[in-house]
Design a protein around this motif. Structure first.
Motif, short mmCIF file in Angstrom:
data_model
loop_
_atom_site.label_atom_id
_atom_site.label_comp_id
_atom_site.label_asym_id
_atom_site.label_seq_id
_atom_site.Cartn_x
_atom_site.Cartn_y
_atom_site.Cartn_z
N ALA A 128 0.83 -1.20 0.00
CA ALA A 128 0.00 0.00 0.00
C ALA A 128 0.86 1.25 0.00
O ALA A 128 0.54 2.23 -0.66
CB ALA A 128 -0.92 -0.01 1.21
N LEU A 129 1.97 1.20 0.73
CA LEU A 129 2.77 2.42 0.89
C LEU A 129 3.70 2.66 -0.29
O LEU A 129 3.87 3.79 -0.73
CB LEU A 129 3.59 2.33 2.17
N PHE A 130 4.29 1.58 -0.82
CA PHE A 130 5.32 1.79 -1.83
C PHE A 130 4.81 1.57 -3.24
O PHE A 130 5.58 1.35 -4.15
CB PHE A 130 6.51 0.87 -1.55
N GLY A 131 3.50 1.60 -3.40
CA GLY A 131 2.97 1.53 -4.75
C GLY A 131 2.68 0.11 -5.15
O GLY A 131 3.28 -0.84 -4.66
N ARG A 132 1.74 -0.04 -6.07
CA ARG A 132 1.35 -1.38 -6.49
C ARG A 132 2.28 -1.84 -7.58
O ARG A 132 2.13 -1.51 -8.74
CB ARG A 132 -0.06 -1.32 -7.05
N ASN A 133 3.26 -2.60 -7.15
CA ASN A 133 4.35 -2.95 -8.04
C ASN A 133 4.48 -4.45 -8.00
O ASN A 133 4.59 -5.05 -6.95
CB ASN A 133 5.60 -2.25 -7.50
N ILE A 134 4.44 -5.07 -9.16
CA ILE A 134 4.39 -6.53 -9.23
C ILE A 134 5.68 -7.13 -8.64
O ILE A 134 5.65 -8.15 -7.95
CB ILE A 134 4.15 -6.98 -10.67
N GLY A 214 -7.66 -4.73 -3.43
CA GLY A 214 -7.38 -3.59 -4.29
C GLY A 214 -5.95 -3.11 -4.16
O GLY A 214 -5.65 -1.97 -4.51
N LEU A 215 -5.06 -3.95 -3.65
CA LEU A 215 -3.68 -3.53 -3.45
C LEU A 215 -2.72 -4.30 -4.35
O LEU A 215 -1.51 -4.20 -4.19
CB LEU A 215 -3.28 -3.74 -1.99
N GLY A 216 -3.24 -5.08 -5.28
CA GLY A 216 -2.36 -5.92 -6.11
C GLY A 216 -1.85 -5.18 -7.31
O GLY A 216 -1.44 -4.03 -7.22
N PHE B 25 8.55 2.85 11.35
CA PHE B 25 9.53 3.38 10.41
C PHE B 25 9.13 3.10 8.96
O PHE B 25 9.41 3.90 8.08
CB PHE B 25 10.92 2.81 10.72
N LEU B 26 8.46 1.97 8.73
CA LEU B 26 8.00 1.65 7.38
C LEU B 26 7.06 2.73 6.86
O LEU B 26 7.20 3.23 5.74
CB LEU B 26 7.26 0.31 7.43
N VAL B 27 6.10 3.10 7.71
CA VAL B 27 5.10 4.07 7.29
C VAL B 27 5.77 5.41 6.98
O VAL B 27 5.41 6.10 6.03
CB VAL B 27 4.03 4.22 8.38
#
Lengths: 299, 305
Positions: A128-134, A214-216, B25-27
């Motif tokens: 969720a935080l770092f973008g939906r990246n395969i 919805g996070l895939g 820290f991740l968030v």
């Protein structure tokens, strides 16, 4: 092993389902008249017909093409995540099992501690935080699933380490690295391979779970979990959008699970003795049943 | 026993602290902040907001402040839902998730152990086959397939039960069944295997030779020792039921903890996400601890494992 895969009609059926799913995911996009993201403006939300065998979705995209594409994505993520988990888990288990003693204790404590973490939450958080990246998706899933494989490899290593040929190699002056790679690893990988096939459906479920939320993967790409989530939203007006992907995923998962059960029965060896079918069933299990003594405080 | 207990509690607390630290820290390492909206805020307003939530402090100080708050049981204000604290949001969602997970756990335990024992008493006869097939299917099919399928069948197709919402007991039937099914299957397989194993032991033969009725043998002589593996699986299963309810909450639009977690993660609501992860982790660790304690009480050998 061969018997487990092809011994009964059910096992052959399962192999057939998996082969068909894999082949159609690879070849389907090449022969299908519709691309997975092509819009047919004459058939928005169309029920199954001869032009669109599985019908179309709300944007007029062919559901069969999307299902095949989604299968490919799901299988790709499952296999790469399993590969990642092997890259971490096999060396870890080998080292822990070979060194034994205090090092083994510490390394397995680490594994126990990680088991206690609600890992799927962290995967969801990451995605969720770092973008939906395969790539991120299968890397993080692999980083979760290595625990099982490390445990299995360690258990097998402990058994193999006591064999006479290992002593013989040591007496001949082989270095620990050589003993580990040339003498222990080949004998450990057979049983480990079976558990790897058992890990695959687990990863497929985890991936579809994340996609469902919805996070895939990102639209217009899709995966089976995402198709089911989309279908579930529209199930009142167009139930085929749910039914086809759901049945497809169900068939794949059932085939994997049944074959995995049979393979495990075929190779389930503890302390050099083959365990009976019913005996094996008593082993506690959660994601994947392990041939190891029950471990307290697992997950 | 006391030493074992202390060691386990300490281990759980350290794990919980690790979860808190990783989540914190991740968030904050993630790109994008909680105040990136559709429209960019004026820099002065954003600076004021950041100052109000202490986001402009150095990280170690934020971390220290957060830990201090946690010890006091406060999860902080929600960054996105302006008028609510995280405690209020989670306090609203948690009861729904707990009721859902708790009912599903009871159902899974009762149905699974019942079916497994019933099957084991007639090993390799038709009803055993039936239970085995059901257990295999139940284990293979995740809630994301089962839940929509149940809605399609019983709510949309037959119209017997409502498809979503949480107004009354009827609304909880489908979610609980969908959530319980995979775990009931797992319990059934465990119980079946264990009962078959115990049935072959000499003391059961003795009980049979004494002329005890079959039901009494199963209840008094088989189940007590056959249930050990079930208990050791119950802790992780209860934890998984709570975490697994996210999909169920989504399908049945129940306002539980899982919804808050997913929403928070999508909106970058730092405090809400971290709070939800911590509450989940605490639940999981607590339940595992509880299961371990039960196991040790049932079987002293487990404390040396």
């Amino acid at each position: 092993m061969r018997d487990a895969l092809f011994g009964t009609a059910l096992a052959r059926l399962c192999c057939g389902v998996l082969l068909f799913a894999g082949a159609s995911a690879l070849l389907g996009p090449l022969v299908s008249p519709w691309a997975f993201d092509a819009v047919d403006w004459d058939a928005i939300d169309a029920p199954p017909s001869w032009t669109h065998w599985f019908g179309t979705d709300g944007s007029g995209r062919d559901l069969l093409a999307r299902t095949l594409f989604g299968t490919g994505v799901s299988l790709f993520i499952a296999f790469s995540a399993t590969a990642v988990s092997c890259l971490i888990g096999i060396p870890f288990g080998l080292v822990a099992g070979y060194l034994g003693g205090r090092a083994d204790l510490v390394m397995m404590r680490v594994v126990d501690g990680l088991y206690a973490l609600p890992f799927v939450l962290l995967v969801i958080l990451l995605v969720a935080l770092f973008g939906r990246n395969i790539h991120l998706l299968f890397l993080t899933l692999g980083a979760v699933y290595w625990l099982d494989i490390a445990r299995i490899v360690r258990g097998q290593t402990l058994v193999v380490r006591g064999e006479a040929f290992v002593d013989a190699a040591r007496a001949l002056g082989a270095t620990p690295l050589r003993i580990g790679l040339r003498h222990i690893a080949p004998n450990v990988l057979g049983p480990a391979a079976v558990y790897i096939t058992i890990a695959v459906p687990g990863v497929i479920i985890a991936e579809s779970f994340i996609s469902f939320l919805g996070l895939g993967v990102q639209e217009p790409r899709t995966s089976l979990g995402m198709l089911i989530a989309d279908g579930a939203r529209e199930m009142r007006s167009s139930p085929w959008q749910l039914a086809f992907p759901a049945c497809w995923l169900a068939a794949i998962l059932c085939a994997f699970t049944i074959l995995g059960d049979r393979l495990r029965d075929a190779v389930d060896v503890v302390g050099g003795r083959r365990r009976s079918h019913d005996e094996r069933r008593t082993a506690p299990f959660n994601r994947a049943p392990l041939p190891l003594p029950p471990v307290r405080g697992a997950r | 026993m006391a030493r074992y207990l202390l060691r386990r509690i300490a281990f759980s607390l350290v794990t919980l602290w690790a979860v808190v630290t990783v989540a914190f820290f991740l968030v904050r390492a993630a790109p994008g902040g909680p105040f990136d909206g559709e429209r960019r805020l004026p820099p002065s307003v954003e600076a004021n907001l950041r100052a109000a939530y202490h986001l402009d402090d150095p990280l170690p100080r934020q971390y220290g402040r957060y830990l201090a708050m946690l010890v006091g049981g406060d999860l902080g204000p929600s960054f996105r839902s302006k008028d609510f604290s995280v405690n209020e949001l989670i306090g609203r969602g948690l009861p729904v998730s707990l009721v859902l997970g708790g009912l599903a756990f009871l159902l899974a335990l009762a149905a699974g152990v019942g079916a497994g024992t019933w099957a084991a008493c007639a090993k390799d006869r038709p009803r055993d086959r039936l239970v085995t097939i059901w257990a295999t299917l139940g284990l293979a099919l995740p809630p994301i397939i089962v839940a929509p399928a149940l809605v399609l069948l019983f709510a949309v197709g037959l119209g017997w039960l409502p498809a979503g919402g949480h107004q009354g007991a009827r609304h909880f039937v489908l979610p609980v069944v969908a959530l319980a099914l995979p775990h009931a299957a797992a319990f059934a397989r465990l119980a079946r295997g264990a009962v078959i194993e115990v049935l072959a032991r000499p003391h059961v033969l003795t009980a049979r030779a004494k002329g005890l009725p079959g039901r009494r043998i199963v209840v008094r002589h088989v189940l007590p020792s056959a249930l050990l593996p079930v208990v050791s699986f119950a802790g992780p299963a209860a934890a998984a039921l709570l975490a697994g309810s996210m999909v169920i909450e989504q399908v049945f639009s129940l306002p539980g903890l899982g919804r808050h977690f997913v929403q928070g993660a999508l909106n970058r609501d730092y405090t809400l996400v971290t709070g939800a992860v911590i509450v989940y982790a605490a639940l999981v660790l607590g339940l595992n601890l509880l299961a371990d304690i039960c196991l040790v009480r049932l079987d002293r050998r487990a404390s040396h494992a």
